[in-house]
Enzyme design. Structure first.
Site, PDB file in Angstrom:
ATOM      1  N   GLY A   1      49.503  51.154  36.344  1.00 45.09           N
ATOM      2  CA  GLY A   1      49.751  50.949  34.907  1.00 45.09           C
ATOM      3  C   GLY A   1      49.294  49.578  34.447  1.00 45.09           C
ATOM      4  O   GLY A   1      48.103  49.276  34.455  1.00 45.09           O
TER       5      GLY A   1
ATOM      6  N   GLU B   1      41.013  49.605  35.336  1.00 37.67           N
ATOM      7  CA  GLU B   1      42.203  48.869  35.793  1.00 37.67           C
ATOM      8  C   GLU B   1      43.487  49.683  35.651  1.00 37.67           C
ATOM      9  O   GLU B   1      44.365  49.647  36.517  1.00 37.67           O
ATOM     10  CB  GLU B   1      42.319  47.556  34.989  1.00 37.67           C
ATOM     11  CG  GLU B   1      43.422  46.630  35.433  1.00 37.67           C
ATOM     12  CD  GLU B   1      43.271  46.158  36.888  1.00 37.67           C
ATOM     13  OE1 GLU B   1      42.356  45.397  37.177  1.00 37.67           O
ATOM     14  OE2 GLU B   1      44.096  46.583  37.727  1.00 37.67           O
TER      15      GLU B   1
ATOM     16  N   VAL C   1      37.156  37.092  22.748  1.00 34.93           N
ATOM     17  CA  VAL C   1      35.866  37.771  22.968  1.00 34.93           C
ATOM     18  C   VAL C   1      34.728  36.996  22.302  1.00 34.93           C
ATOM     19  O   VAL C   1      33.627  36.907  22.832  1.00 34.93           O
ATOM     20  CB  VAL C   1      35.929  39.215  22.403  1.00 34.93           C
ATOM     21  CG1 VAL C   1      34.559  39.872  22.401  1.00 34.93           C
ATOM     22  CG2 VAL C   1      36.915  40.062  23.196  1.00 34.93           C
TER      23      VAL C   1
ATOM     24  N   ASP D   1      49.643  62.296  42.105  1.00 35.57           N
ATOM     25  CA  ASP D   1      49.254  61.133  41.297  1.00 35.57           C
ATOM     26  C   ASP D   1      49.143  59.898  42.205  1.00 35.57           C
ATOM     27  O   ASP D   1      48.163  59.151  42.136  1.00 35.57           O
ATOM     28  CB  ASP D   1      50.302  60.917  40.195  1.00 35.57           C
ATOM     29  CG  ASP D   1      50.046  59.657  39.404  1.00 35.57           C
ATOM     30  OD1 ASP D   1      49.169  59.680  38.530  1.00 35.57           O
ATOM     31  OD2 ASP D   1      50.707  58.624  39.673  1.00 35.57           O
TER      32      ASP D   1
ATOM     33  N   LYS E   1      45.820  57.457  43.380  1.00 34.75           N
ATOM     34  CA  LYS E   1      45.816  55.990  43.331  1.00 34.75           C
ATOM     35  C   LYS E   1      45.580  55.415  44.733  1.00 34.75           C
ATOM     36  O   LYS E   1      44.891  54.405  44.889  1.00 34.75           O
ATOM     37  CB  LYS E   1      47.136  55.503  42.752  1.00 34.75           C
ATOM     38  CG  LYS E   1      47.296  55.900  41.274  1.00 34.75           C
ATOM     39  CD  LYS E   1      48.706  55.717  40.792  1.00 34.75           C
ATOM     40  CE  LYS E   1      48.852  56.094  39.322  1.00 34.75           C
ATOM     41  NZ  LYS E   1      50.239  56.206  38.887  1.00 34.75           N
TER      42      LYS E   1
ATOM     43  N   GLY F   1      53.857  53.703  31.113  1.00 32.94           N
ATOM     44  CA  GLY F   1      54.388  53.405  29.782  1.00 32.94           C
ATOM     45  C   GLY F   1      53.270  52.993  28.843  1.00 32.94           C
ATOM     46  O   GLY F   1      52.218  52.525  29.274  1.00 32.94           O
TER      47      GLY F   1
ATOM     48  N   THR G   1      50.328  58.906  24.800  1.00 31.56           N
ATOM     49  CA  THR G   1      51.137  57.732  25.181  1.00 31.56           C
ATOM     50  C   THR G   1      50.254  56.490  25.295  1.00 31.56           C
ATOM     51  O   THR G   1      50.539  55.452  24.680  1.00 31.56           O
ATOM     52  CB  THR G   1      51.828  57.995  26.549  1.00 31.56           C
ATOM     53  OG1 THR G   1      52.597  59.185  26.433  1.00 31.56           O
ATOM     54  CG2 THR G   1      52.715  56.848  26.955  1.00 31.56           C
TER      55      THR G   1
ATOM     56  N   ILE H   1      49.772  46.657  35.884  1.00 34.71           N
ATOM     57  CA  ILE H   1      49.606  45.632  36.934  1.00 34.71           C
ATOM     58  C   ILE H   1      48.125  45.398  37.223  1.00 34.71           C
ATOM     59  O   ILE H   1      47.390  46.348  37.479  1.00 34.71           O
ATOM     60  CB  ILE H   1      50.245  46.089  38.273  1.00 34.71           C
ATOM     61  CG1 ILE H   1      51.684  46.513  38.071  1.00 34.71           C
ATOM     62  CG2 ILE H   1      50.125  45.014  39.333  1.00 34.71           C
ATOM     63  CD1 ILE H   1      52.314  47.111  39.329  1.00 34.71           C
TER      64      ILE H   1
HETATM   65  P1  NAP Z   1      48.946  62.172  26.824  1.00 33.53           P
HETATM   66  O1  NAP Z   1      50.131  61.484  26.241  1.00 33.53           O
HETATM   67  O2  NAP Z   1      49.099  63.563  27.280  1.00 33.53           O
HETATM   68  O3  NAP Z   1      47.759  62.064  25.760  1.00 33.53           O
HETATM   69  C1  NAP Z   1      46.543  62.737  25.933  1.00 33.53           C
HETATM   70  C2  NAP Z   1      45.721  62.625  24.668  1.00 33.53           C
HETATM   71  O4  NAP Z   1      44.462  63.239  24.890  1.00 33.53           O
HETATM   72  C3  NAP Z   1      46.324  63.279  23.441  1.00 33.53           C
HETATM   73  O5  NAP Z   1      46.105  62.506  22.308  1.00 33.53           O
HETATM   74  C4  NAP Z   1      45.551  64.603  23.333  1.00 33.53           C
HETATM   75  O6  NAP Z   1      45.349  65.059  21.983  1.00 33.53           O
HETATM   76  C5  NAP Z   1      44.202  64.202  23.866  1.00 33.53           C
HETATM   77  N1  NAP Z   1      43.532  65.350  24.474  1.00 33.53           N
HETATM   78  C6  NAP Z   1      43.973  66.157  25.466  1.00 33.53           C
HETATM   79  N2  NAP Z   1      43.063  67.101  25.748  1.00 33.53           N
HETATM   80  C7  NAP Z   1      42.022  66.904  24.921  1.00 33.53           C
HETATM   81  C8  NAP Z   1      40.769  67.533  24.708  1.00 33.53           C
HETATM   82  N3  NAP Z   1      40.422  68.595  25.432  1.00 33.53           N
HETATM   83  N4  NAP Z   1      39.948  67.029  23.766  1.00 33.53           N
HETATM   84  C9  NAP Z   1      40.303  65.972  23.044  1.00 33.53           C
HETATM   85  N5  NAP Z   1      41.468  65.312  23.180  1.00 33.53           N
HETATM   86  C10 NAP Z   1      42.309  65.772  24.104  1.00 33.53           C
HETATM   87  O7  NAP Z   1      48.413  61.342  28.098  1.00 33.53           O
HETATM   88  P2  NAP Z   1      48.722  59.830  28.476  1.00 33.53           P
HETATM   89  O8  NAP Z   1      50.068  59.731  29.121  1.00 33.53           O
HETATM   90  O9  NAP Z   1      48.417  58.961  27.317  1.00 33.53           O
HETATM   91  O10 NAP Z   1      47.674  59.603  29.660  1.00 33.53           O
HETATM   92  C11 NAP Z   1      46.312  59.401  29.403  1.00 33.53           C
HETATM   93  C12 NAP Z   1      45.622  58.932  30.677  1.00 33.53           C
HETATM   94  O11 NAP Z   1      46.176  57.694  31.096  1.00 33.53           O
HETATM   95  C13 NAP Z   1      45.766  59.857  31.885  1.00 33.53           C
HETATM   96  O12 NAP Z   1      44.602  59.772  32.675  1.00 33.53           O
HETATM   97  C14 NAP Z   1      46.948  59.261  32.642  1.00 33.53           C
HETATM   98  O13 NAP Z   1      46.952  59.595  34.007  1.00 33.53           O
HETATM   99  C15 NAP Z   1      46.652  57.781  32.444  1.00 33.53           C
HETATM  100  N6  NAP Z   1      47.791  56.903  32.564  1.00 33.53           N
HETATM  101  C16 NAP Z   1      48.934  57.189  31.902  1.00 33.53           C
HETATM  102  C17 NAP Z   1      50.017  56.318  31.993  1.00 33.53           C
HETATM  103  C18 NAP Z   1      51.297  56.586  31.276  1.00 33.53           C
HETATM  104  O14 NAP Z   1      52.248  55.811  31.432  1.00 33.53           O
HETATM  105  N7  NAP Z   1      51.397  57.640  30.479  1.00 33.53           N
HETATM  106  C19 NAP Z   1      49.902  55.164  32.784  1.00 33.53           C
HETATM  107  C20 NAP Z   1      48.693  54.909  33.456  1.00 33.53           C
HETATM  108  C21 NAP Z   1      47.637  55.782  33.339  1.00 33.53           C
HETATM  109  P3  NAP Z   1      46.575  65.520  21.037  1.00 33.53           P
HETATM  110  O15 NAP Z   1      47.265  64.239  20.709  1.00 33.53           O
HETATM  111  O16 NAP Z   1      45.917  66.166  19.901  1.00 33.53           O
HETATM  112  O17 NAP Z   1      47.414  66.429  21.898  1.00 33.53           O
HETATM  113  N1  HSE Z   2      52.523  59.467  35.820  1.00 32.80           N
HETATM  114  C1  HSE Z   2      52.121  58.171  36.249  1.00 32.80           C
HETATM  115  C2  HSE Z   2      53.305  57.459  36.854  1.00 32.80           C
HETATM  116  C3  HSE Z   2      51.578  57.404  35.086  1.00 32.80           C
HETATM  117  O1  HSE Z   2      54.428  57.920  36.696  1.00 32.80           O
HETATM  118  O2  HSE Z   2      53.108  56.436  37.508  1.00 32.80           O
HETATM  119  C4  HSE Z   2      50.927  56.120  35.496  1.00 32.80           C
HETATM  120  O3  HSE Z   2      49.731  56.370  36.168  1.00 32.80           O
END
Ligand code: NAP
Ligand code: HSE
Length: 437
Positions: free
Chosen positions: A137, A132, A37, A204, A208, A305, A17, A139
């Site tokens: 997210g 950040e 930059v 989660d 934070k 998101g 995502t 903000i």
């Molecule tokens: P996600 O959709 O589950 O994506 C994870 C990615 O990491 C995928 O591309 C996956 O590969 C790859 N991956 C997982 N395990 C791996 C490994 N062992 N080696 C190499 N690649 C690996 O997660 P996300 O929602 O983008 O979240 C990523 C981070 O951002 C997390 O720390 C989350 O807490 C944080 N975050 C997320 C959001 C949100 O809205 N989703 C908001 C703020 C912060 P594949 O594609 O091949 O499966």
């Molecule tokens: N799972 C988290 C949330 C993603 O719902 O706020 C953002 O860190």
């Protein structure tokens, strides 16, 4: 041509995502980013788990499933970690820093458990670490706490910091939506963690809360220091009573400096509908900060998101790229210079909402009021309704401000009363009595 020579190369770990959003923002805003930059930012390699997955909007030649391809690429000076979780993400972050590469991460799991180690590695290697997107997210809140609000002594941070649960509670409150159905919706929209239990159990938000409290109070607070309650016990009935009483239920993260001790916790709470956080709905998050110079400030925006989170990640990349060009890498030091004790949760004070299923008999209300009184709990209001179960009534009590230990003591005593069938729920209330600390 001159710009070409100065390009700054990035390695992206994870293309889910957030990773996909990062690629989209880097592509669609490339021209402006390059001007801001002073050099173009170029994606050199992308680490994924499964290279065979179909992926939109990416040159598949950039994909690798081997971290060594990125760590050993001497062109790459910034690594973005958006894999999530501790393993292997933490190892990759530390290895990247030790290899002299700056790191931008959205990973609250790692930052709330290994912040000290990560900052040490960054400072020893004279490189940047930015995070950040790990809270709120899109903000901006980490940079404001680390930079813009440093003139203040901060006494309180309180926020809605989990988009998934706020989306769920909003849908349950506004549309009467079913808990499981609305959780599935949040997962589909890409808000939920890989294991959504981390969202609904409050973990989660606790990660934070640890990061926010560490920054606000300049003392190291880890995930294990946070007292956590999730939303799994919140029922439509509680939401309904809260509405009748003029409140909404939100999952809040709280950090308060109480006479030098830090109260840090995550719990569902009844907020008066007039409270600024009460109207933060859907996937939106907000963080309310109280400082002794600014007074009250609130930071509001999308808490999860793809693109909103990428907005924060890419901004950190831009900060890092500028530091590379200015020769000022490695100066965003750890700000935890203090060692403040924690305030045990039993010592914290709140008003409470207590819902009981009782026998509908003469004298029951009196018995309940006496039991609360014997535990040192002063009642503010009592509401009784007759519910669907024959000969039973439901009683909803709001207490005045009281120590957590006293409400636990009252709960134990209430459970032992023969007239109480079930103690249905106890939820903190953030009303005018405790909003000022
Ligand atoms: P996600 O959709 O589950 O994506 C994870 C990615 O990491 C995928 O591309 C996956 O590969 C790859 N991956 C997982 N395990 C791996 C490994 N062992 N080696 C190499 N690649 C690996 O997660 P996300 O929602 O983008 O979240 C990523 C981070 O951002 C997390 O720390 C989350 O807490 C944080 N975050 C997320 C959001 C949100 O809205 N989703 C908001 C703020 C912060 P594949 O594609 O091949 O499966
Ligand atoms: N799972 C988290 C949330 C993603 O719902 O706020 C953002 O860190």
């Amino acid at each position: 041509m001159e710009n070409e020579q100065k390009a700054i190369y990035i390695g992206l770990l994870g293309m889910g995502t957030v990773g996909s959003g990062v690629i989209e923002v880097l592509n669609k805003n490339a021209e402006d980013i390059s001007k801001r930059v002073g050099a173009p930012i170029k994606l050199k390699k992308i680490l994924v788990r499964d290279k065979r997955k179909t992926r939109a909007n990416v040159d598949t030649a950039l994909l690798t499933d081997n971290f060594d391809d990125i760590i050993n690429d001497s062109d790459i000076s910034i690594i973005i970690e958006v894999i999530g979780g501790i393993k292997p993400a933490k190892d990759y972050i530390v290895r990247a820093l030790n290899a002299g590469k700056s790191v931008v991460t959205a990973n609250k799991d790692v930052m709330s458990t290994s912040g000290k180690e990560i900052f040490c590695a960054a400072s020893e290697n004279n490189v940047d670490i930015h995070f950040e997107a790990s809270v709120g997210g899109g903000i901006p809140i980490i940079m404001p706490l680390k930079e813009c609000l440093t003139a203040n002594v901060i006494t309180e941070v309180m926020g809605i910091v989990n988009g998934t649960t706020n989306y769920m509670l909003t849908k349950m409150t506004e549309d009467g939506a079913d808990y499981n159905a609305v959780l599935k919706e949040a997962q589909k929209k890409g808000y939920a963690e890989a294991n959504p239990a981390a969202d609904v159990d409050g973990l989660d938000a606790a990660r934070k809360a640890a990061i926010l409290a560490s920054l606000a109070f300049n003392t190291r607070i880890g995930f294990d220091d946070v007292s956590v309650e999730g939303i799994t016990k919140i029922s439509p009935t509680d939401i309904g009573y809260a509405r009748e009483l003029g409140y909404v239920i939100k999952l809040i993260a709280v950090g308060k400096n109480i006479n030098g001790r830090i109260d840090v916790r995550v719990n569902p709470a009844l907020l008066p509908t007039s409270h600024p956080l009460a109207s933060v709905n859907g996937v939106y998050n907000a963080i309310f900060v109280r400082g002794n110079a600014i007074g009250e400030a609130m930071f509001y925006g999308p808490g999860a998101g793809s693109l909103p989170t990428a907005s924060a990640v890419v901004a950190d990349v831009i900060t890092t790229a500028r530091n590379i060009l200015r020769g000022s890498l490695g100066k965003n030091y750890c700000t935890c210079y203090d060692n403040k004790p924690l305030c045990p949760v039993e010592d914290t004070k709140s008003s409470y909402y207590v819902r009981l299923l009782v026998d509908d008999e003469p004298g029951v209300l009196g018995t309940i009021a006496t039991t609360f009184g014997e535990s040192g709990v002063n009642l503010k209001s009592v509401m009784q309704t007759t519910r669907e179960i024959k000969n039973h009534a439901e009683i909803v009590v709001i207490t005045h401000l009281v120590e957590h230990r006293k409400i636990l003591c009252a709960a134990e005593a209430l459970k032992n009363l023969p007239v109480i069938n079930v103690l249905k729920n106890i939820i903190r209330v953030e009303n005018e009595e405790n909003l000022n600390g």
